[in-house]
Design a protein around this motif. Structure first.
Motif, PDB file in Angstrom:
ATOM      1  N   ALA A  60       0.826  -1.217   0.000  1.00 32.15           N
ATOM      2  CA  ALA A  60       0.000   0.000   0.000  1.00 32.15           C
ATOM      3  C   ALA A  60       0.854   1.259   0.000  1.00 32.15           C
ATOM      4  O   ALA A  60       0.663   2.156  -0.833  1.00 32.15           O
ATOM      5  CB  ALA A  60      -0.935  -0.012   1.205  1.00 32.15           C
ATOM      6  N   LEU A  61       1.804   1.352   0.920  1.00 29.96           N
ATOM      7  CA  LEU A  61       2.614   2.569   1.031  1.00 29.96           C
ATOM      8  C   LEU A  61       3.669   2.660  -0.052  1.00 29.96           C
ATOM      9  O   LEU A  61       4.187   3.741  -0.323  1.00 29.96           O
ATOM     10  CB  LEU A  61       3.277   2.638   2.409  1.00 29.96           C
ATOM     11  CG  LEU A  61       2.334   2.833   3.601  1.00 29.96           C
ATOM     12  CD1 LEU A  61       3.137   2.967   4.892  1.00 29.96           C
ATOM     13  CD2 LEU A  61       1.438   4.048   3.414  1.00 29.96           C
ATOM     14  N   GLY A  62       3.989   1.521  -0.661  1.00 31.89           N
ATOM     15  CA  GLY A  62       4.971   1.539  -1.731  1.00 31.89           C
ATOM     16  C   GLY A  62       4.398   1.996  -3.064  1.00 31.89           C
ATOM     17  O   GLY A  62       5.141   2.244  -4.011  1.00 31.89           O
ATOM     18  N   HIS A  63       3.079   2.133  -3.132  1.00 36.42           N
ATOM     19  CA  HIS A  63       2.453   2.594  -4.368  1.00 36.42           C
ATOM     20  C   HIS A  63       2.881   4.035  -4.625  1.00 36.42           C
ATOM     21  O   HIS A  63       2.897   4.863  -3.715  1.00 36.42           O
ATOM     22  CB  HIS A  63       0.931   2.515  -4.239  1.00 36.42           C
ATOM     23  CG  HIS A  63       0.209   2.735  -5.535  1.00 36.42           C
ATOM     24  ND1 HIS A  63       0.055   3.985  -6.093  1.00 36.42           N
ATOM     25  CD2 HIS A  63      -0.388   1.863  -6.379  1.00 36.42           C
ATOM     26  CE1 HIS A  63      -0.620   3.882  -7.228  1.00 36.42           C
ATOM     27  NE2 HIS A  63      -0.898   2.602  -7.424  1.00 36.42           N
ATOM     28  N   PRO A  64       3.248   4.372  -5.863  1.00 39.20           N
ATOM     29  CA  PRO A  64       3.733   5.733  -6.158  1.00 39.20           C
ATOM     30  C   PRO A  64       2.775   6.834  -5.720  1.00 39.20           C
ATOM     31  O   PRO A  64       3.211   7.875  -5.218  1.00 39.20           O
ATOM     32  CB  PRO A  64       3.898   5.716  -7.682  1.00 39.20           C
ATOM     33  CG  PRO A  64       4.121   4.286  -8.027  1.00 39.20           C
ATOM     34  CD  PRO A  64       3.314   3.499  -7.051  1.00 39.20           C
TER      35      PRO A  64
END
Length: 202
Positions: free
Chosen positions: A87-91
């Motif tokens: 989730a947080l790694g999504h651009p």
């Protein structure tokens, strides 16, 4: 476009625009242009950019996590870290979340909304993952769920949203053990290697 398609297009355009320029420079005109709709189409649904942003952020942040019940604390942590990393790694998320947190320091309405969302997420994680670990006897009775959630989510949030660094699997594995031990779980039992004794000489 149908009514539902217009709304989805606006929401998608908002996220793209928010990631590109931040809340401070965000404009309804730019969102409308990116969505391929008129400003009127947006104002029929939301009265201001603040209302638009808050509704969509709450909808995104308020989405339910999959059930984190693998049967063990370490298994639950492994699954949670995988979900958070995705989730947080999504651009888009990596651009939007830090910007909104900074904006919250200047805008009481954004701050209040984010606090409500964060408390709900804390309860969702603390009330399930931690509680089940206590029930299984993996964590001590009386474990502070709020402090536990800070310890669980904090290091990974720092790595992904602040340091902007994608963690390797070895880091996530080590983090699982560090967090479990920090919460008071017994050390993991090392796996026994299946060693076949050498054949006796003939």
């Amino acid at each position: 476009m149908l009514r539902g398609e217009i709304t989805r297009a606006i929401r998608s355009a908002l996220m793209q625009e928010l990631a590109a320029v931040g809340y401070g420079r965000l404009s309804i005109e730019a969102v409308a242009r990116r969505a391929g709709v008129s400003k009127t189409a947006i104002y029929r649904r939301w009265s201001s950019k603040l209302e638009l942003v808050l509704e969509i952020v709450v909808a995104a942040a308020g989405s339910k996590l999959p059930t984190l019940d693998t049967g063990t604390l370490r298994g639950d942590l492994t699954l949670l870290f995988k979900l958070v990393t995705h989730a947080l790694g999504h651009p888009l998320a990596s651009q939007i979340i830090p910007d909104l947190l900074a904006e919250a320091a200047r805008n009481p309405e954004i701050d209040e909304t984010l606090q409500v969302v964060l408390r709900a997420k804390q309860q969702e994680i603390g009330g399930s993952l931690v509680a089940r670990a206590v029930q299984r006897g993996e964590l001590p009775v009386g474990t502070d769920a709020g402090a536990a959630v800070d310890l669980i989510v904090g290091p990974l949030y720092w790595r992904l949203a602040i340091a902007r660094s994608t963690p390797a699997q070895a880091y996530l594995d080590a983090l699982v053990e560090t967090v479990a031990t920090g919460l008071g779980a017994a050390p993991a039992v090392p796996r026994q290697r299946d060693v076949t004794p050498p054949a006796a000489p003939a």
